[in-house]
Design an enzyme around this catalytic site. Structure first.
Site, short mmCIF file in Angstrom:
data_model
loop_
_atom_site.label_atom_id
_atom_site.label_comp_id
_atom_site.label_asym_id
_atom_site.label_seq_id
_atom_site.Cartn_x
_atom_site.Cartn_y
_atom_site.Cartn_z
N PRO A 2 0.81 -1.22 0.00
CA PRO A 2 0.00 0.00 0.00
C PRO A 2 0.85 1.27 0.00
O PRO A 2 1.69 1.47 0.87
CB PRO A 2 -0.81 -0.11 1.29
CG PRO A 2 -0.63 -1.49 1.79
CD PRO A 2 0.64 -2.00 1.22
N GLU A 3 0.63 2.10 -1.00
CA GLU A 3 1.20 3.44 -1.03
C GLU A 3 0.03 4.42 -1.01
O GLU A 3 -1.09 4.02 -0.72
CB GLU A 3 2.08 3.61 -2.29
CG GLU A 3 3.16 2.53 -2.37
CD GLU A 3 4.06 2.65 -3.60
OE1 GLU A 3 4.14 3.74 -4.19
OE2 GLU A 3 4.68 1.63 -3.97
N LYS A 59 1.01 7.66 4.07
CA LYS A 59 0.47 6.30 4.04
C LYS A 59 -0.18 5.92 5.37
O LYS A 59 -0.47 4.75 5.59
CB LYS A 59 1.58 5.30 3.70
CG LYS A 59 2.32 5.61 2.40
CD LYS A 59 3.50 4.68 2.19
CE LYS A 59 4.48 5.23 1.18
NZ LYS A 59 5.72 4.45 1.14
N ARG A 112 2.87 -10.02 7.36
CA ARG A 112 4.25 -9.87 7.85
C ARG A 112 4.38 -9.10 9.15
O ARG A 112 5.49 -8.86 9.62
CB ARG A 112 5.09 -9.21 6.76
CG ARG A 112 5.38 -10.20 5.65
CD ARG A 112 6.12 -9.59 4.50
NE ARG A 112 5.58 -10.12 3.26
CZ ARG A 112 5.88 -9.69 2.05
NH1 ARG A 112 6.69 -8.69 1.90
NH2 ARG A 112 5.34 -10.24 1.00
N ARG A 153 20.37 17.97 -2.95
CA ARG A 153 20.54 16.56 -2.58
C ARG A 153 21.30 15.82 -3.67
O ARG A 153 21.02 15.94 -4.85
CB ARG A 153 19.19 15.93 -2.30
CG ARG A 153 18.53 16.55 -1.07
CD ARG A 153 17.22 15.92 -0.73
NE ARG A 153 17.37 14.56 -0.26
CZ ARG A 153 16.61 14.02 0.70
NH1 ARG A 153 15.69 14.73 1.30
NH2 ARG A 153 16.78 12.77 1.05
#
Length: 272
Positions: A2-3, A59, A112, A153
């Site tokens: 799930p995102e 999320k 999990r 970055r």
DNA sequence: AATCGTTCCTGATAGC
DNA sequence: TGCTATCAGGAACGAT
């Protein structure tokens, strides 16, 4: 996994089906799925509570139980929130079950066991929530904002896109799909993108997230919606889980490589 | 401040 | 066939 689009789909399902339902009993099958409290305190605190509305940040799901009480949930890799009638079979991976006075139930299942639920007064005060970067679908997420985030970055652009402190809600699937749509290699240095590339990337991120929400998310592996059904955005993936298949734009073969510890899919021809 | 590797967990699958 | 090793990866964490 799930995102943002999958979590948003679950939120909408909950908002449609669970608002107003009263918890008769909360059963904790796996204490590790409850964060910040014991199973006993968690269960006792939820008895008799009524779900009032459902929110999302990145999320994270916010399951509001009236003023001053919110369940914060993270599905991580394999979490699902399933609305079931009483006579359905419980999923094998059921971890927390909310039995409603109406006889149906909401089941948090998580193979999990990475996911969790935490009961808090105010989710916006949680350090993990406060540290999150901007929501990419908000109006404030402009090309200028993305440019500022990428800034100096030096790490690869994919790493920045999946860093929740930089931008909130993208995971590996949507980061890679957005990069393909923008024609940018996942390995490019984030701070080295040209102005036009940043603008393309911003548009690609927003478009792919909107389209994925419309398709109820991607079910590559274990993701299921609030009714246990699959999303269908995976059929529109251009790179993710498409190793060796043809790039929809240039028909070159999609490459998969372990890059920075993550499966990385891209088109070596049209992503530069 | 940014970046990198490690860790948690279990089921599916590749390889022998 | 049956066993074992590998892989999937979100995000916190510690080290640099």
């Amino acid at each position: 996994m799930p995102e943002l689009p999958e979590v948003e789909t679950v939120r909408r399902d909950l908002q449609q089906r669970i608002v107003g339902k009263v918890i008769e009993r909360a059963a904790i099958l796996n204490p590790g799925s409850v964060a910040g409290s014991t199973a006993e305190r968690f269960s006792a605190a939820l008895r008799g509570k009524r779900f009032s509305s459902f929110g999302r940040r990145a999320k994270y799901l916010f399951l509001h139980l009236g003023p001053g009480q919110t369940l914060v949930a993270h599905l991580k890799m394999t979490g699902v929130l399933l609305h079931q009638p009483a006579n359905d079979l419980l999923p094998r991976a059921a971890r927390i079950i909310f039995y409603f006075t109406s006889g149906d139930r909401l089941v948090f299942a998580d193979t999990r066991k990475f996911g969790f639920m935490r009961l808090v007064d105010d989710p916006w005060e949680l350090p993990a929530i406060r540290r999150l970067g901007p929501e990419p679908l908000d109006d404030g997420f402009t090309a200028g904002e993305l440019s500022r985030i990428l800034g100096k970055r030096t790490g690869p652009i994919r790493a920045v896109l999946v860093d929740q402190h930089a931008i909130a809600g993208l995971g590996n699937i949507y980061a890679l799909e957005a990069l393909h749509r923008a024609g940018i290699s996942p390995k490019r240095k984030a701070g080295g993108l040209r102005r036009a590339e940043v603008a393309r990337l911003r548009r690609a991120i927003r478009r792919v997230l909107r389209e994925a929400i419309a398709a109820r998310g991607s079910s590559v592996d274990t993701y299921r919606d609030g009714q246990g059904k699959r999303g269908w955005f995976q059929v529109k993936h251009r790179v993710y889980d498409r190793e060796g298949k043809a790039c929809p734009r240039c028909h070159a073969r999609i490459v998969k490589e372990q890059f920075r510890g993550r499966g990385t899919y891209w088109c070596p021809v049209c992503q530069r």
